[in-house]
Design an enzyme around this catalytic site. Sequence first.
Site, PDB file in Angstrom:
ATOM      1  N   HIS A  80      33.536  17.149  27.216  1.00 17.95           N
ATOM      2  CA  HIS A  80      34.904  17.657  27.361  1.00 17.95           C
ATOM      3  C   HIS A  80      34.912  19.154  27.639  1.00 17.95           C
ATOM      4  CE1 HIS A  80      36.239  14.085  24.609  1.00 17.95           C
ATOM      5  NE2 HIS A  80      35.744  13.690  25.771  1.00 17.95           N
ATOM      6  N   HIS A 238      40.899   9.884  31.550  1.00 15.58           N
ATOM      7  CA  HIS A 238      39.867  10.436  30.674  1.00 15.58           C
ATOM      8  C   HIS A 238      38.477  10.079  31.182  1.00 15.58           C
ATOM      9  CE1 HIS A 238      38.222  12.280  27.121  1.00 15.58           C
ATOM     10  NE2 HIS A 238      37.355  11.269  27.091  1.00 15.58           N
ATOM     11  N   ASP A 242      35.535  12.713  31.807  1.00 17.38           N
ATOM     12  CA  ASP A 242      34.161  12.571  31.332  1.00 17.38           C
ATOM     13  C   ASP A 242      33.165  12.707  32.485  1.00 17.38           C
ATOM     14  OD1 ASP A 242      34.686  12.248  28.633  1.00 17.38           O
ATOM     15  OD2 ASP A 242      34.590  10.058  28.691  1.00 17.38           O
ATOM     16  N   HIS A 265      28.986   7.567  30.093  1.00 16.35           N
ATOM     17  CA  HIS A 265      28.090   8.720  30.111  1.00 16.35           C
ATOM     18  C   HIS A 265      26.701   8.349  30.626  1.00 16.35           C
ATOM     19  CE1 HIS A 265      31.201  10.875  28.069  1.00 16.35           C
ATOM     20  NE2 HIS A 265      31.185  10.043  27.047  1.00 16.35           N
TER      21      HIS A 265
END
Length: 300
Positions: A80, A238, A242, A265
């Site tokens: 973030h 979001h 990311d 991720h």
Amino acid sequence: MGERTTLASAAVCAGIGLHTGARVRMALKPAPSGSGIVFFRNDVDIDSARIPARHDLVTSTELGTTVTNAAGASVSTVEHLMAALAGLGVDDLVVELDGPEIPAMDGSSRPFVDLILRAGLKTHPAARRAIQVLKPVTIELDGRRAAFLPSLKPAIDVEIDFADSAIGRQSYAFEVSREAFVDAVAPARTFGFRRDVDAMMKAGLARGGSMDNAVVVEDDGGVANPEGLRFADEFVRHKALDALGDLYLAGGPLLALYRAERPGHGLNNAAVRALMADAEAWRMVSLAEIEVEPGRAARS
């Protein structure tokens, strides 16, 4: 944004780690041109305190992105903050921490954006460099797919698909610019499912997680947070946030369209590693050079 950028003055914030639940103080400090983004753990031995923000130092992508140096010192949940630095075009910065995790704040990048803008930005008299993608690079990981496609500007296009009725299938694409990031992406919060949150807490994970720093999806498909969503498609926004943060660990802005299906991720980091491992797929360029090239082509 053709020159390298750092902060005009130091900025400080404090909060709890989303996964450790421990309170941590973070100071963002201006850095010399060309030094890049560097984490500095002032709670460990000085010889192991420095942790560069690099894709090849990512050691875990479980519940967030963790970077670890050769001495074993690590910083977790960096994505973030890295997204805020990417969205605002910050190239050189020292991030001092007195703990092993970036503070969660509200679960989005917006608090970091506000912190940086209050401190102000300062340019160095040096050309900003970017990674220009020259050919498509595609990977598949656990049934998920991601690709870098050549582009004169950074862009992200992501799609998610969840069985939960509160989310379902969503897609979001944006060309990375300061305005687009600040207004439409930075406020999007991380999210989790009630069933997973309860299980993680029983296992001693997500100790700092709450509705103050995450959107919680109930098992019946509703959103538990009393204030509701910030965007109807906050979940996929979001995921775009990311991705931007994870990709910035490449060492600079990527002149590419990053397209990902059901990203996480692990997929983001694997895609960056695949790109950087192919020496014919990219080159380092100055942004000033790229800005001139289209005009030259138009006149020829």
